[in-house]
Design an enzyme around this catalytic site. Structure first.
Site, PDB file in Angstrom:
ATOM      1  N   HIS A  56      69.561   3.057  67.008  1.00 28.55           N
ATOM      2  CA  HIS A  56      71.030   2.918  67.238  1.00 28.55           C
ATOM      3  C   HIS A  56      71.593   1.937  66.299  1.00 28.55           C
ATOM      4  CE1 HIS A  56      70.723   5.737  70.996  1.00 28.55           C
ATOM      5  NE2 HIS A  56      70.014   4.828  71.569  1.00 28.55           N
ATOM      6  N   HIS A  81      66.144  10.184  66.074  1.00 28.49           N
ATOM      7  CA  HIS A  81      64.914  10.138  67.004  1.00 28.49           C
ATOM      8  C   HIS A  81      63.788  10.851  66.233  1.00 28.49           C
ATOM      9  CE1 HIS A  81      62.720  12.913  69.667  1.00 28.49           C
ATOM     10  NE2 HIS A  81      62.559  11.732  70.375  1.00 28.49           N
TER      11      HIS A  81
END
Length: 303
Positions: A98, A108
């Site tokens: 993030h 991801h």
């Protein structure tokens, strides 16, 4: 099958991703080595590497786990009901990054192997994983680079794999209650064993190895871009979708919680700062609206 080779690869992948990301960020990850008690429902160990309040990443986590249990949870057998009741061994690497800057996308990646065992029966194994990108302010160049890198990794193993895994990713990372995708996709596969163990493992390695090339150049391009507080607010709002997806739909999260896994490591994917707004929609013809109208629409980015 050589489970030590699996473990060596996954630990090495974690090391390489942590090293490359730390070199770009300028701040080191903290490694948390953990061990589950032998009398717990899920036994085993792992290494969770966390970077918080970095120079680029507001939060990043790269986790390795190697666990085993006496009975496979329902989320792992929903596509293979004949596996219910078997003992299992699972290992892999999972990460979520993030960035602080809303112009830089969240990313991801996960690669893993499951082995299900039963007395007097051959082990049943499969691989799963992939990587996907979740921008807040999309850039075509980034989307094309991300998907091209995924295609390049998969093409040596069959020209059919990338279109299959891209479609699978678009369908899997989808918030049904919102009727919208989580991001611009990537590739995803699960229950995969069709190439035989060695070749399926090699394909999984190719996907894991491609993540650094797929994501870090995008992060390096975007992390210094100027942004406003309003753009930061939109990022925090959209991060709420990430939380909703992971807690409601993500099979890895649900598997870990159902099987008695280590909650701190399972939930490392949660963003550090998130907001929700009631019934909010962006103003028409704004960059925020373009995310919904253009980027959050499945498309062939390589066409």
């Amino acid at each position: 099958m050589d489970t030590q080779a699996l473990k060596d690869y996954f630990l090495g992948l974690q090391d390489r991703i942590v090293s490359a990301t730390s070199a770009l960020d300028g701040k080191a990850f903290v490694a948390d080595h953990w061990q589950k008690p032998e009398d717990s429902p899920l036994r085993g160990s792992g290494r969770t590497c966390i970077l918080e309040n970095g120079n680029i990443l507001e939060k990043g986590g790269v986790g390795f786990s190697h666990v085993r249990g006496d009975k496979m949870p329902s989320t792992a057998t929903q596509n293979r009901p004949e596996m219910a009741g078997r003992s299992f061994e699972a290992m892999g690497v999972s990460l979520v990054f993030h960035p602080r800057n809303p112009k830089a996308p969240t990313a991801h990646m996960n690669v893993r192997c499951f082995i299900a065992q039963a007395p007097d029966k051959d082990p049943v194994w499969w691989f799963g994983g992939g990587f996907d990108l979740t921008p807040y302010y999309g850039v075509d160049e980034d989307c094309k680079h991300f998907h091209q890198t995924a295609k390049n990794a998969l093409d040596p193993f069959g020209s059919d794999l990338h279109p299959r895994f891209k479609k699978w990713c678009d369908e899997y990372f989808y918030l049904k209650h919102r009727d919208e995708p989580r991001g611009i996709g990537g590739v995803f596969f699960d229950d995969f064993n069709e190439l035989g163990f060695e070749r399926s493992f090699a394909m999984t390695q190719a996907v894991g190895n491609a993540f650094i090339e797929a994501y870090l150049p995008i992060l390096e391009r975007r992390y210094q871009e100027p942004y406003t507080q309003a753009e930061r607010d939109f990022q925090e709002y959209r991060r709420g979708r990430y939380v909703e997806y992971n807690l409601i739909f993500d099979r890895g999260t649900i598997f870990g919680l159902q099987s008695g896994g280590r909650s701190e490591s399972i939930l490392m994917s949660m963003p550090p700062v998130v907001t929700w707004r009631y019934n909010w929609t962006p103003e028409p013809n704004t960059p925020e609206a373009k995310l919904y109208d253009y980027y959050l629409k499945p498309r062939d980015w390589l066409a």
